[in-house]
Design a protein around this motif. Structure first.
Motif, PDB file in Angstrom:
ATOM      1  N   ALA A 103       0.874  -1.333   0.061  1.00 36.91           N
ATOM      2  CA  ALA A 103      -0.007   0.150   0.051  1.00 36.91           C
ATOM      3  C   ALA A 103       0.969   1.307  -0.201  1.00 36.91           C
ATOM      4  O   ALA A 103       0.436   2.200  -0.745  1.00 36.91           O
ATOM      5  CB  ALA A 103      -0.970  -0.037   1.357  1.00 36.91           C
ATOM      6  N   ASP A 104       1.978   1.141   0.750  1.00 38.79           N
ATOM      7  CA  ASP A 104       2.894   2.045   0.723  1.00 38.79           C
ATOM      8  C   ASP A 104       4.164   1.833   1.052  1.00 38.79           C
ATOM      9  O   ASP A 104       4.797   1.468   2.222  1.00 38.79           O
ATOM     10  CB  ASP A 104       2.542   3.314   2.079  1.00 38.79           C
ATOM     11  N   THR A 106       7.059   3.165   1.211  1.00 39.13           N
ATOM     12  CA  THR A 106       8.080   3.865   1.915  1.00 39.13           C
ATOM     13  C   THR A 106       7.811   3.576   3.341  1.00 39.13           C
ATOM     14  O   THR A 106       8.654   3.727   4.275  1.00 39.13           O
ATOM     15  CB  THR A 106       7.845   5.432   1.613  1.00 39.13           C
ATOM     16  N   LYS A 107       6.932   2.828   3.764  1.00 36.29           N
ATOM     17  CA  LYS A 107       6.524   2.467   5.182  1.00 36.29           C
ATOM     18  C   LYS A 107       6.835   0.677   5.362  1.00 36.29           C
ATOM     19  O   LYS A 107       6.329   0.354   6.333  1.00 36.29           O
ATOM     20  CB  LYS A 107       4.947   2.729   5.501  1.00 36.29           C
ATOM     21  N   ARG A 128       4.475   5.156  -4.332  1.00 37.05           N
ATOM     22  CA  ARG A 128       3.965   5.101  -2.889  1.00 37.05           C
ATOM     23  C   ARG A 128       3.347   3.596  -3.217  1.00 37.05           C
ATOM     24  O   ARG A 128       3.807   2.881  -2.301  1.00 37.05           O
ATOM     25  CB  ARG A 128       3.124   6.037  -2.417  1.00 37.05           C
ATOM     26  N   SER A 129       2.177   3.602  -3.858  1.00 38.98           N
ATOM     27  CA  SER A 129       1.728   2.262  -4.109  1.00 38.98           C
ATOM     28  C   SER A 129       2.504   1.346  -4.835  1.00 38.98           C
ATOM     29  O   SER A 129       3.163   1.859  -6.065  1.00 38.98           O
ATOM     30  CB  SER A 129       0.245   2.576  -4.707  1.00 38.98           C
ATOM     31  N   THR A 152       0.101   7.896  -5.192  1.00 36.15           N
ATOM     32  CA  THR A 152      -0.974   7.872  -4.221  1.00 36.15           C
ATOM     33  C   THR A 152      -1.018   6.694  -3.441  1.00 36.15           C
ATOM     34  O   THR A 152      -0.755   5.499  -4.115  1.00 36.15           O
ATOM     35  CB  THR A 152      -2.118   8.136  -4.845  1.00 36.15           C
ATOM     36  N   PRO A 153      -0.903   6.412  -2.252  1.00 35.42           N
ATOM     37  CA  PRO A 153      -0.782   5.128  -1.462  1.00 35.42           C
ATOM     38  C   PRO A 153      -2.255   4.404  -1.413  1.00 35.42           C
ATOM     39  O   PRO A 153      -3.228   5.030  -1.703  1.00 35.42           O
ATOM     40  CB  PRO A 153      -0.568   5.596   0.093  1.00 35.42           C
ATOM     41  N   GLY A 154      -1.981   3.120  -1.200  1.00 36.99           N
ATOM     42  CA  GLY A 154      -3.419   2.375  -1.475  1.00 36.99           C
ATOM     43  C   GLY A 154      -4.074   2.232  -2.700  1.00 36.99           C
ATOM     44  O   GLY A 154      -5.224   2.003  -2.585  1.00 36.99           O
TER      45      GLY A 154
END
Length: 555
Positions: A103-104, A106-107, A128-129, A152-154
């Motif tokens: 989903a992200d 970077t995390k 991100r995604s 955009t995440p997710g």
């Protein structure tokens, strides 16, 4: 959770998309276009902002991957960045593991562990995604990976992951097929090149073999003309003629295989073909002590064909029977009409063969029975028969029980059958002046002696400039000119001689080891009147020279 109508519709739509992509991929054989289509299609259906396909090529350190295609972003956006490495994020895809959906990125705990950037380099696309899937061949080889991103995440859903998995599977099959197609095309190209090199080798070999055969044949003919022929000379003459036939057969089979061989058709009577073939094969039959019986029908059988090539067919069959029959055997030639065709049969009492190997009798370099031999004669016979619209077959009751070869050829139309013109006796050579030009001293001098014994005047030059220097003072009626001479070759010499003799009072004859059609075209273009192949048939040369001797010289 229960499946809703919307879920079923989404699933059907997903299957429809995958099928459409699969159909498109199945029709594409260009690998570059194929993977670009896969990248574009997967970027679209997953909802990605940009996508890439990285071809799984490792460097010597086992960690470099070549960028293959991009979608949603220009190639320039990646040019300043190194190729993706086997980082913790990329590794599952390059190793052929399950799809990766984050989903992200970077995390994600796998992100940012590898130097020197420990994450995305400065200026990198804002991913991100993250979604990626391996492309694995049917043999288990990881061909590469499809990678997709969004700022955009997710963004990527479970449905997008399933779609990508289906597309990756379709892509693996299509890439496998494209690679096989490329390999097949490469193999075809390599085979064609090998075949071309083989033909060049055979042509060069034929030329190199013909050069030493020329003085040998000249010398043997000289011995016969001088009345000194002994049985050993007759044997040598027979073996030289056999070598000449082998060289000619090798070259002609090569020309037939390349499609550069042409028949010179005319109306010809079978009996005339048989007489010439028997005369050619008679020395071999006599040497082996065989009895030859020839049975021809009383009525003439007219064929529409090349008399020289049909004579080769009959002669090759007779020679084959002579070689594979024990000494003192019987060879029978039969001809008859059957169902509108001329049926020719050559039967012998020789070693025979296993009927199961009959088809192999006509294969190049195969004897069918496991014995040694080139097998060129029968291969050439089959090709020539088929070019005439006929068939040839081999039969035997078994090893040690003889063999029979049967040829069927279509008869010429009755309306077009006409008697062959009568042959006329050739005039003597007389005292025509001949200039022999050949860098092979043995070939030139033996031919000079032979021509003088036949009544001609002859001089020799061993190079192009020597021929040009002699030409003006000697004023030859005929120049017998070799082609492959060092320095100034025969083509160049012929062009100069034509400038010195613009009215073409001198007949220039190419006497060369090169005998293919393209060689004949080159000699015509260079100003030659005739083209004869070494070792020249003395009777044919004498006939040609006598025709020159009988014409007005105009000098």
């Amino acid at each position: 959770m229960a499946t809703t109508l919307d879920d079923l519709r989404e699933e059907a739509k997903a299957l429809e998309i995958i099928n459409e992509i699969g159909t498109a991929l199945a029709a594409e054989r260009d690998l570059q276009k194929l993977v670009q289509y896969v990248t574009d299609a997967a970027t679209r259906v997953t909802g990605a902002q940009f996508g890439a396909f990285f071809y799984n090529v490792t460097n010597r350190q086992g960690e470099s991957y070549m960028l293959y295609t991009l979608a949603g972003v220009p190639r320039e956006a990646f040019e300043k960045f190194p190729m993706p490495r086997n980082t913790q994020v990329f590794a599952p895809t390059f190793n052929g593991d399950a799809p990766v959906r984050i989903a992200d990125v970077t995390k994600d705990p796998r992100y940012g562990h590898n130097p020197p950037h420990k994450g995305m380099p400065e200026g990198h696309l804002p991913v991100r995604s993250y979604l990626a899937a391996s492309v694995v061949s049917r043999t288990g080889e990881v061909l590469g990976g499809l990678f997709f991103g969004h700022a955009t995440p997710g963004v990527f859903t479970e449905r997008a992951e399933k779609l990508l998995t289906g597309i990756a599977s379709q892509a693996s099959v299509a890439i496998d097929n494209a690679r096989l197609h490329d390999q097949h095309q490469q193999l075809i190209a390599e085979l064609r090149e090998a075949d071309r090199r083989k033909d060049e080798f055979i042509a060069t070999l034929s030329h190199e073999l013909r050069n030493p055969l020329a003085p040998l044949r000249n010398a043997l003919h000289l011995i016969r003309l001088q009345g000194g022929a002994q049985p050993v000379h007759t044997m040598m003459e027979r073996q030289v003629n056999h070598l000449v036939r082998l060289v000619d057969d090798l070259l002609e089979v090569s020309r037939i295989n390349r499609g550069t061989f042409e028949l010179r058709r005319e109306r010809v009577e079978l009996a005339a073909i048989v007489r010439n073939a028997v005369e050619t094969s008679d020395p071999l039959l006599r040497e082996a002590g065989h009895t030859l019986t020839v049975n021809l029908p009383t009525e003439p059988l007219w064929l529409d064909g090349d008399p020289v090539r049909l004579g080769q067919v009959v002669s090759n069959l007779l020679n084959n029977a002579a070689r594979y029959t024990e000494r003192g055997g019987e060879v029978t030639f039969n001809a008859r009409v059957e169902d509108g065709q001329a049926v020719i049969g050559v039967r012998d009492t020789g070693r025979g063969f296993d009927p199961a190997t009959a088809a192999m009798m006509f294969e190049m370099f195969s004897r069918g029975d496991g014995s040694t031999g080139l097998g060129v004669g029968l291969a050439l016979a089959r090709s020539l028969v088929e070019m005439h619209g006929g068939t040839i077959r081999a039969d035997s009751a078994g090893v040690g029980r003889g063999a029979e070869f049967t040829v069927k050829l279509p008869l010429a139309d009755a309306a077009s059958q006409s008697p062959a013109p009568d042959a006329h006796d050739e005039a003597a050579i007389g005292s025509i002046r001949i200039l022999v030009v050949d860098d092979n001293a043995d070939a030139a001098e033996s031919l000079q002696t032979l021509l003088e014994l036949l009544g001609a005047q002859a001089k020799v030059a061993h190079d192009g400039q020597g021929a040009i220097d002699l030409f003006g003072a000697y004023e030859p009626d005929v120049v017998l000119l070799d082609i492959g001479m060092p320095g100034m070759d025969g083509y160049q010499v012929a062009r100069v001689l034509r400038q010195l003799d613009p009215h073409r009072r001198t007949t220039i004859i190419a006497l060369t080891g090169w005998g293919q059609e393209e060689d004949r075209e080159r000699t015509r273009a260079a100003g030659f009147d005739h083209h004869m192949v070494k070792p020249v048939d003395v009777d044919a040369l004498q006939a040609l020279l006598s025709s020159v001797a009988s014409r007005p010289t105009g000098r």
